[in-house]
Design a protein around this motif. Structure first.
Motif, PDB file in Angstrom:
ATOM      1  N   VAL A   1       0.837  -1.195   0.000  1.00 60.28           N
ATOM      2  CA  VAL A   1       0.000   0.000   0.000  1.00 60.28           C
ATOM      3  C   VAL A   1       0.871   1.245   0.000  1.00 60.28           C
ATOM      4  O   VAL A   1       1.697   1.430   0.903  1.00 60.28           O
ATOM      5  CB  VAL A   1      -0.923   0.002   1.244  1.00 60.28           C
ATOM      6  N   GLY A   2       0.700   2.064  -1.015  1.00 63.76           N
ATOM      7  CA  GLY A   2       1.420   3.332  -1.091  1.00 63.76           C
ATOM      8  C   GLY A   2       0.489   4.493  -0.792  1.00 63.76           C
ATOM      9  O   GLY A   2      -0.543   4.323  -0.141  1.00 63.76           O
ATOM     10  N   ASP A   3       0.856   5.666  -1.280  1.00 59.46           N
ATOM     11  CA  ASP A   3       0.061   6.864  -1.013  1.00 59.46           C
ATOM     12  C   ASP A   3      -1.308   6.797  -1.670  1.00 59.46           C
ATOM     13  O   ASP A   3      -2.329   7.042  -1.039  1.00 59.46           O
ATOM     14  CB  ASP A   3       0.804   8.086  -1.570  1.00 59.46           C
ATOM     15  N   THR A   4      -1.326   6.491  -2.946  1.00 62.20           N
ATOM     16  CA  THR A   4      -2.583   6.453  -3.692  1.00 62.20           C
ATOM     17  C   THR A   4      -2.664   5.213  -4.570  1.00 62.20           C
ATOM     18  O   THR A   4      -3.511   5.123  -5.452  1.00 62.20           O
ATOM     19  CB  THR A   4      -2.721   7.696  -4.607  1.00 62.20           C
TER      20      THR A   4
ATOM     21  N   VAL B   1      -2.227   0.749  -4.723  1.00 60.82           N
ATOM     22  CA  VAL B   1      -2.199  -0.507  -3.974  1.00 60.82           C
ATOM     23  C   VAL B   1      -1.890  -1.649  -4.939  1.00 60.82           C
ATOM     24  O   VAL B   1      -2.548  -1.789  -5.974  1.00 60.82           O
ATOM     25  CB  VAL B   1      -3.553  -0.780  -3.282  1.00 60.82           C
TER      26      VAL B   1
ATOM     27  N   PHE C   1      -5.634   5.341  -7.332  1.00 58.63           N
ATOM     28  CA  PHE C   1      -6.706   6.272  -6.991  1.00 58.63           C
ATOM     29  C   PHE C   1      -6.287   7.664  -7.417  1.00 58.63           C
ATOM     30  O   PHE C   1      -5.109   8.021  -7.306  1.00 58.63           O
ATOM     31  CB  PHE C   1      -6.992   6.220  -5.493  1.00 58.63           C
TER      32      PHE C   1
ATOM     33  N   ALA D   1      -6.272  11.797  -2.821  1.00 53.58           N
ATOM     34  CA  ALA D   1      -6.843  11.546  -1.504  1.00 53.58           C
ATOM     35  C   ALA D   1      -8.185  12.253  -1.451  1.00 53.58           C
ATOM     36  O   ALA D   1      -8.330  13.365  -1.945  1.00 53.58           O
ATOM     37  CB  ALA D   1      -5.921  12.073  -0.418  1.00 53.58           C
ATOM     38  N   GLY D   2      -9.181  11.627  -0.884  1.00 53.89           N
ATOM     39  CA  GLY D   2     -10.493  12.253  -0.818  1.00 53.89           C
ATOM     40  C   GLY D   2     -11.487  11.283  -0.248  1.00 53.89           C
ATOM     41  O   GLY D   2     -11.111  10.217   0.219  1.00 53.89           O
TER      42      GLY D   2
ATOM     43  N   LEU E   1     -14.352   8.439   0.254  1.00 52.77           N
ATOM     44  CA  LEU E   1     -14.488   7.116  -0.340  1.00 52.77           C
ATOM     45  C   LEU E   1     -15.546   7.106  -1.425  1.00 52.77           C
ATOM     46  O   LEU E   1     -15.385   6.485  -2.462  1.00 52.77           O
ATOM     47  CB  LEU E   1     -14.864   6.125   0.757  1.00 52.77           C
TER      48      LEU E   1
ATOM     49  N   PHE F   1      -9.772   4.298   3.633  1.00 47.05           N
ATOM     50  CA  PHE F   1      -9.752   5.256   2.527  1.00 47.05           C
ATOM     51  C   PHE F   1      -8.933   6.451   2.967  1.00 47.05           C
ATOM     52  O   PHE F   1      -8.742   6.689   4.165  1.00 47.05           O
ATOM     53  CB  PHE F   1     -11.158   5.656   2.067  1.00 47.05           C
ATOM     54  N   ALA F   2      -8.418   7.167   1.975  1.00 48.96           N
ATOM     55  CA  ALA F   2      -7.509   8.272   2.259  1.00 48.96           C
ATOM     56  C   ALA F   2      -8.315   9.548   2.432  1.00 48.96           C
ATOM     57  O   ALA F   2      -8.806  10.115   1.458  1.00 48.96           O
ATOM     58  CB  ALA F   2      -6.500   8.413   1.124  1.00 48.96           C
TER      59      ALA F   2
ATOM     60  N   HIS G   1      -5.016   5.594   4.411  1.00 47.77           N
ATOM     61  CA  HIS G   1      -4.515   4.774   3.306  1.00 47.77           C
ATOM     62  C   HIS G   1      -5.533   4.789   2.178  1.00 47.77           C
ATOM     63  O   HIS G   1      -6.712   5.013   2.412  1.00 47.77           O
ATOM     64  CB  HIS G   1      -4.290   3.333   3.765  1.00 47.77           C
ATOM     65  N   PRO G   2      -5.085   4.502   0.976  1.00 51.77           N
ATOM     66  CA  PRO G   2      -6.059   4.430  -0.116  1.00 51.77           C
ATOM     67  C   PRO G   2      -7.102   3.348   0.145  1.00 51.77           C
ATOM     68  O   PRO G   2      -6.928   2.495   1.012  1.00 51.77           O
ATOM     69  CB  PRO G   2      -5.210   4.103  -1.349  1.00 51.77           C
ATOM     70  N   ASN G   3      -8.157   3.411  -0.624  1.00 50.94           N
ATOM     71  CA  ASN G   3      -9.281   2.517  -0.379  1.00 50.94           C
ATOM     72  C   ASN G   3      -8.905   1.050  -0.552  1.00 50.94           C
ATOM     73  O   ASN G   3      -8.430   0.619  -1.591  1.00 50.94           O
ATOM     74  CB  ASN G   3     -10.415   2.863  -1.345  1.00 50.94           C
ATOM     75  N   ARG G   4      -9.111   0.291   0.504  1.00 52.62           N
ATOM     76  CA  ARG G   4      -8.994  -1.170   0.467  1.00 52.62           C
ATOM     77  C   ARG G   4     -10.237  -1.707   1.148  1.00 52.62           C
ATOM     78  O   ARG G   4     -10.667  -1.182   2.172  1.00 52.62           O
ATOM     79  CB  ARG G   4      -7.766  -1.649   1.231  1.00 52.62           C
TER      80      ARG G   4
END
Lengths: 391, 391
Positions: free
Chosen positions: A271-274, A276, A298, A301-302, A304, B171-172, B262-265
Motif C-alpha cells: 500500500v502506497g500513497d494512492t 495498492v 486512486f 486523496a479524498g 471514499l 480510505f484516504a 490509506h487508499p481505499n482497500r
C-alpha cells in the motif's frame, strides 16, 4: 561421467542432500540455459540412487547421462567436477555443511531459512567471502519477472512511500507433519517452524517492497507451538518507520500471518500513497503459464464515495507469461558464478538480502519467545547499507 | 402533498438530516418497490430545500412531486404522513433523535455507527421495542445477494468452523477531512473516528462469518489519532475462540485494519478448514452491474506442494448481478414495517446484530484507549443468543 562445468560453459551443480524440495531445483537446473547437474549426495548411497532413479526423467544431465550418486556430503564437496552446490539440508545442518562447502571452494545456493540464527548465517557468508564465492538463498520469487515489475512499481515516485505491506502465507500441515513428521516441526530439523519456512517469505517480500531498508523493530506472537516450542501459527508486525502523529503519518509496517494450521493462502498487499498492489500467489505461482499482479490507482486523496458511487479507481493487471521462477533462480546464480570465473567479484546483493531477512526473522523469534515483546532488529556491522547488485 | 405511505401500500419515509450519505438512500427509496419518500428535515429550511433541489431528479416521490422540506427534526417526527425515518445525523445526536423518533412512533433506519456507545444503543432499541417499532442499522452489505451466499457457504459443514477472518478497510481522507472538516473526525460528530466509520463494517462482516456468535475479547491499537484523540488508523484482533494448543487448534479470530490514512482497500478473507472465501469490495460494491466472491477449496490437509506444482485447488467464482444493496436494504426494512402493520412483531434480528456490533466496537475503543489492552466484550442481558429473523 558428467563433464565438468568449469571446463564447459555450463555451471556444474552438486546436490547436497536428497530432500523432496531438491526435485524442483534439479528440474530447474536441467531446464536452465547455463547450468548442469553433476552429482547428488546423500548420507546413504541407496537413498541417493533412489532419488536419482525416482526422478530419472528430470535429473538427466545435459549430456544425457544420469548424475552421479555420491555417498556422503563431504565426498561430493571434494569432487573436482562440482563447481557449485545446492544445499537443501535441514536448517540445523546448514552452518556445518555450508562452511565445509565454502572451504571446498564451492559456490553455494542455500535453501531457506539459511540458518537457525543470524550468527550462523554471518559465519557462512564470511566463509564464502573469504574464498570469493557466490552465496544465494533459495527464494525463487526473487527471480520471477513479476518481482522486477513490483520493484519498479514501488520505486516509481508516483507510488509514494510504501506505508503498509500485508502478507498471509499458510498451508495446512497434516497431523503427521504437525507432530514431528517433517523437518519443519522438529527441533533437530528446522526449530524455526512456520517462521523459518513461511515467515521467511513474508519478511522477504516486505524487504523488497520497502526497497531493502532495515526495519527498526518487531512484535510477534505464536498462538500455537509444538510441545517442543516450535511455532506453528504466528502473527506479527515489522516496523520500518514509526507513526508520526504530528503529521498524521501512519507507521510504515509489514503485518504478517504465517501458519501451518490453515489452508494455503499466499496473499500480499503493498500500500502506497494512492496506489495498492495485490496478488494472491506470491511464493508459489499458481501457474507457470501465467501469473498476474494488480495495481489499483486512486486519483487523489479524498472521500471514499462521491455521491452514490465509489470513487473511480483504475485497475491495471500486469501479466507474466512463461516464467519459471526456479529456473530463473538457477540461471541468475549460475551467471554470478560465471562472472566470478571471468574475474569479477561475487554479487553481494544476495548475501546482503539473506542477512537482512535472517536478522528480522531472529527478532521475530525473540519476540515470539517473549510473547510479543518489542524486539529491535540487529544490523550487523558492514551490512547496514541497502544492498545493490555488483555491476 | 405526498400521499401517506400508511394509507397506500408504500412505506412512507422521512429523512432526518440532509447529510451527503442521505442522497444514496433517498435514491434507494425512490428505486424501491415498497417505499416512498415523504419529507426531508433539516435544522434550517433553506439547506433542506437545497438538498431536495440539488438532487431533484433523484428525490422525486413516486407520485412525481418533490418531497416536502421541513424545518426542524421534531416537526418531521410529528408529521402523521411519515411512517418511518432514516437518520443520518452525526453519531453524537443519535440517542436524542432516535429516542424522539420512537416516541413519535416512527420506525427507525439508523445510520452507523448506531451510537457512541452500547448504553446509548440499548436505550434506542428499548425505545423501539416499547412501541413495537422496527429498528435497523444502515449497513447496506447485509442486504446484498452476496451476503446470503456467504452465509450459506460458511454454514456448509464442509466449510468447517471459521478460523480466521481478515479485513482491511481504509480510505484516504483529505487533509481537510482529517483535520476536523468531517463529522467523522470531530468530537461533537463521531468521536469513534475510523473505528465507528470503518471498523463497524469489519466487525459486522466477522459477525456474519462467525454466524453471530459473541466474541470473548478484543485487543486494538490506534497508531494515529487527532489531537482530540479521535482514532484515524487502528489495527486489532477480535477473539471468538482462544487457541487450543493441546489439539493444535489456532484461535478463531477477526484481524482487522481500518484507517482514514490509506487508499481505499475493502479486502476480506474468511478462512475455514479447507476452504477460503475472498472478495475485495465488501462494503461498497465495485459495480452495481456485477460483483463476485471467490471460494477456493483444497482437497485435504497436506503439504503445500506436490512435486513441482502447487497442490491443485478448485476456485469457484460466484457472481451477483444487478443487486443494488441499498435498495434491498430499504425494501427489507419496509417489509418489516409492513409485517408490523399486519400485526406481526418487529424483527429482532436487526437490533440484535447492531447491539453485537456496537458492543464489540465499544471493546475496541476501550482497548484503543488502553493502548492494546485485552478488553472483554460485554454481552448485554437479554441479547446473549444468536439472533434469528422473526418468521
Amino acid at each position: 561421467m558428467a563433464a565438468s562445468g568449469a571446463e564447459t560453459d555450463l555451471v556444474s551443480f552438486g546436490i547436497v542432500g536428497c530432500a523432496a524440495i531438491a526435485q524442483k531445483n534439479v528440474r530447474a537446473i536441467q531446464l536452465s540455459s547455463n547450468a548442469d547437474i553433476s552429482a547428488c549426495a546423500s548420507r546413504a548411497h541407496s537413498s541417493c540412487v533412489e532419488f536419482i532413479t525416482a526422478t530419472r526423467a528430470k535429473t538427466k544431465t545435459k549430456t544425457g547421462s544420469l548424475p552421479r550418486a555420491i555417498e556422503g556430503y563431504q565426498a561430493l564437496l571434494d569432487d573436482p567436477l562440482v563447481e557449485a552446490v545446492y544445499i537443501p539440508l535441514p536448517t540445523k545442518l546448514h552452518l556445518e555443511w555450508a562452511v565445509k562447502a565454502a572451504e571446498a571452494k564451492k559456490h553455494i545456493l542455500l535453501e531457506k531459512p539459511t540458518a537457525t540464527n543470524l550468527e550462523e548465517l554471518l559465519k557462512i557468508v564470511q566463509a564464502c567471502c573469504d574464498k570469493g564465492l557466490q552465496f544465494m538463498d533459495g527464494v525463487m520469487f526473487m527471480h520471477h519477472d513479476r518481482l522486477q515489475c513490483l520493484s519498479s512499481l514501488v520505486g516509481d515516485p508516483l507510488f509514494g512511500p510504501v506505508k503498509r505491506v500485508g502478507v498471509n502465507f499458510s498451508f495446512a500441515g497434516s497431523q503427521a507433519f504437525l507432530n514431528g513428521g517433517d523437518i519443519r516441526t522438529r527441533p533437530d530439523g528446522d526449530p524455526l517452524g512456520c517462521v523459518g519456512d513461511l515467515g521467511w517469505y513474508c519478511i522477504r517480500i516486505a524487504l523488497v517492497a520497502f526497497q531493502y531498508r532495515w526495519p527498526t523493530y518487531v512484535c510477534a506472537r505464536a498462538s500455537v507451538c509444538t510441545p517442543d516450542g516450535i511455532p506453528l501459527d504466528v502473527s506479527g508486525e515489522v516496523v520500518f518507520e514509526e507513526a508520526k502523529p504530528d503529521t498524521l503519518e501512519p507507521p510504515h509496517v509489514l503485518t504478517f500471518h504465517c501458519s501451518f494450521l490453515h489452508p494455503n493462502r499466499q496473499y500480499v498487499e503493498i500500500v502506497g500513497d494512492t496506489r495498492v498492489i495485490t496478488f494472491d500467489d506470491f511464493v508459489i505461482a499458481r501457474s507457470e503459464a501465467e501469473v498476474s499482479l494488480q495495481l489499483e490507482s486512486f486519483p487523489v486523496a479524498g472521500p471514499l464515495i462521491d455521491r452514490h458511487c465509489r470513487v473511480a479507481s483504475r485497475i491495471d493487471t500486469y501479466r507474466f507469461q512463461g516464467c519459471r521462477q526456479e529456473q530463473r533462480m538457477i540461471e541468475n546464480f549460475a551467471d554470478c558464478v560465471k562472472h566470478i570465473r571471468s574475474g569479477k567479484q561475487a554479487d553481494l546483493f544476495w548475501p546482503h538480502v539473506s542477512i537482512q531477512t535472517q536478522s528480522v526473522l531472529d527478532a521475530v523469534m525473540r519476540s515470539v519467545r517473549k510473547d510479543g515483546a518489542r524486539e529491535q532488529v540487529e544490523v550487523p556491522k558492514g551490512w547496514s547499507h541497502p544492498p545493490t547488485h555488483n555491476s
